[in-house]
Design a protein around this motif. Sequence first.
Motif, PDB file in Angstrom:
ATOM      1  N   LEU A   1       0.817  -1.230   0.000  1.00  0.00           N
ATOM      2  CA  LEU A   1       0.000   0.000   0.000  1.00  0.00           C
ATOM      3  C   LEU A   1       0.846   1.274   0.000  1.00  0.00           C
ATOM      4  O   LEU A   1       0.618   2.174  -0.815  1.00  0.00           O
ATOM      5  N   PRO A   2       1.854   1.419   0.879  1.00  0.00           N
ATOM      6  CA  PRO A   2       2.547   2.715   0.978  1.00  0.00           C
ATOM      7  C   PRO A   2       3.467   3.016  -0.197  1.00  0.00           C
ATOM      8  O   PRO A   2       4.023   4.116  -0.266  1.00  0.00           O
ATOM      9  N   GLN A   3       3.644   2.055  -1.106  1.00  0.00           N
ATOM     10  CA  GLN A   3       4.529   2.298  -2.251  1.00  0.00           C
ATOM     11  C   GLN A   3       3.757   2.757  -3.493  1.00  0.00           C
ATOM     12  O   GLN A   3       4.339   2.920  -4.564  1.00  0.00           O
ATOM     13  N   THR A   4       2.459   3.026  -3.333  1.00  0.00           N
ATOM     14  CA  THR A   4       1.642   3.477  -4.461  1.00  0.00           C
ATOM     15  C   THR A   4       2.220   4.742  -5.084  1.00  0.00           C
ATOM     16  O   THR A   4       2.237   4.900  -6.303  1.00  0.00           O
ATOM     17  N   GLY A   5       2.716   5.633  -4.258  1.00  0.00           N
ATOM     18  CA  GLY A   5       3.208   6.926  -4.735  1.00  0.00           C
ATOM     19  C   GLY A   5       4.592   6.896  -5.347  1.00  0.00           C
ATOM     20  O   GLY A   5       5.086   7.923  -5.818  1.00  0.00           O
ATOM     21  N   MET A   6       5.252   5.716  -5.348  1.00  0.00           N
ATOM     22  CA  MET A   6       6.603   5.652  -5.932  1.00  0.00           C
ATOM     23  C   MET A   6       6.710   4.517  -6.950  1.00  0.00           C
ATOM     24  O   MET A   6       7.806   4.145  -7.359  1.00  0.00           O
TER      25      MET A   6
ATOM     26  N   VAL B   1      -1.711  -7.457   1.779  1.00  0.00           N
ATOM     27  CA  VAL B   1      -1.182  -6.092   1.675  1.00  0.00           C
ATOM     28  C   VAL B   1      -0.206  -5.774   2.797  1.00  0.00           C
ATOM     29  O   VAL B   1      -0.514  -5.976   3.979  1.00  0.00           O
ATOM     30  N   PHE B   2       0.957  -5.249   2.436  1.00  0.00           N
ATOM     31  CA  PHE B   2       1.884  -4.666   3.405  1.00  0.00           C
ATOM     32  C   PHE B   2       1.457  -3.240   3.693  1.00  0.00           C
ATOM     33  O   PHE B   2       1.265  -2.453   2.759  1.00  0.00           O
ATOM     34  N   GLY B   3       1.305  -2.880   4.977  1.00  0.00           N
ATOM     35  CA  GLY B   3       1.191  -1.478   5.344  1.00  0.00           C
ATOM     36  C   GLY B   3       2.587  -0.894   5.481  1.00  0.00           C
ATOM     37  O   GLY B   3       3.571  -1.448   4.973  1.00  0.00           O
ATOM     38  N   SER B   4       2.691   0.230   6.163  1.00  0.00           N
ATOM     39  CA  SER B   4       4.002   0.755   6.563  1.00  0.00           C
ATOM     40  C   SER B   4       4.209   0.372   8.026  1.00  0.00           C
ATOM     41  O   SER B   4       3.424  -0.370   8.610  1.00  0.00           O
TER      42      SER B   4
END
Length: 434
Positions: free
Chosen positions: A81-86, A136-139
Amino acid sequence: MPLTRKAYRAAILHSIADPAEVGIEASYEYFEDGLLVVDNGQISALGHASELLPTLPADIDVTHYQDALITPGFIDTHIHLPQTGMVGAYGEQLLDWLNTYTFPCESQFADKAHADEVADIFIKELLRNGTTTALVFGSVHPQSVNSFFEAARQLDLRMIAGKVMMDRNAPDYLTDTAESSYVESKALIERWHGKGRLHYAVTPRFAPTSTPEQLTLAGQLLSEFPDLYMQTHISENLKEIEWVKELFPERKGYLDVYDHYQLLGERSVFAHGVHLCDDECARLAETGSAISFCPTSNFFLGSGLFNLPMAEKHKLNVGIGTDVGGGTSFSLLQTLNEAYKVMQLQGARLSPFKSLYLATLGGARALRLEEKIGTLQPGTDADFLVLDYNATPLLGYRLKQANNIAETLFVLMTLGDDRTVLQTYAAGNLVHQR
């Protein structure tokens, strides 16, 4: 609540077994003019339209799709999930890529507004691409998981996620401690696990970023809550494997680190496994653990080629993963396109029916959810897709040349992407309309 019964008519295809075990012909069911009947979020009947229609009430709502294929919803067994922006960040292999792009991007998830925004974008992308269940991995921040589960719960999605546990070998702004990771994970488990269709996964990022103390506590969580999931990474990159050997010289290999801390088991999913050996595959199979095959990411980060035939030899459960942001697409159709090439480079074949299996029933088996999702069998959750044969001019033209469902399916997986997904249904509800 009033009973809600609906029917959907189109060509219908689903996997019913692993082609590697039963042969291709016995691995799927196909109805050229099929009917899927849904009652209160579950599939109640599947068959030929000519046989089923006369058995239904005259006033039932039947949606009839022309030039379309209904399949089970896709299952993504590894995504961040947290890698959506990169996603699509340039020019590094795994360890440098983590430090250059991933960790700074993940640092923003302490902020609730940011976490909520990305969770919304992320879930919309999954559904747009026909993915109805994801692991899903979170941060490292509990907020990343809270935001994701809040958004998933509103749509009654079957999703699995966890807060990353990471107490060393990462920037100070992104580490927890062995104790805080245990306490925060436990609070998330008590809040979310088993609520609606949500499940929690204990999530040590990978062996190099967890101390022995943290891995011990991850194992303790699994023993305290017996139906939890566990997700982590293994044997993705050769430098990573060397690093694990340096950090854990007392263990006989990468898998043995996780085995020692009691992280293998029927709901344990290890991403990548590109460089596993025969003994490691045998041990994973023996413990009921699964591998998530992430071809797009393995190409993009230069990690190597996953040996699917070796996994099949050991009867090891394998699902498919996009691994966004190492992977460059949320589309499992595009991911299967890459998987085919991984096999070609090893002199092996990947039939379209094996690909369908990996994206649906294989993923469900990897997650021990085959009684609920992954097929269109009556009694399972009504998570399904409508794929549009005319999604693009080229796809429409090419499919006119297809002579059978095998060819049609392969072309969908080679030329298809998010545009091919006309509609996505979860628990019988329309959650995406192109």
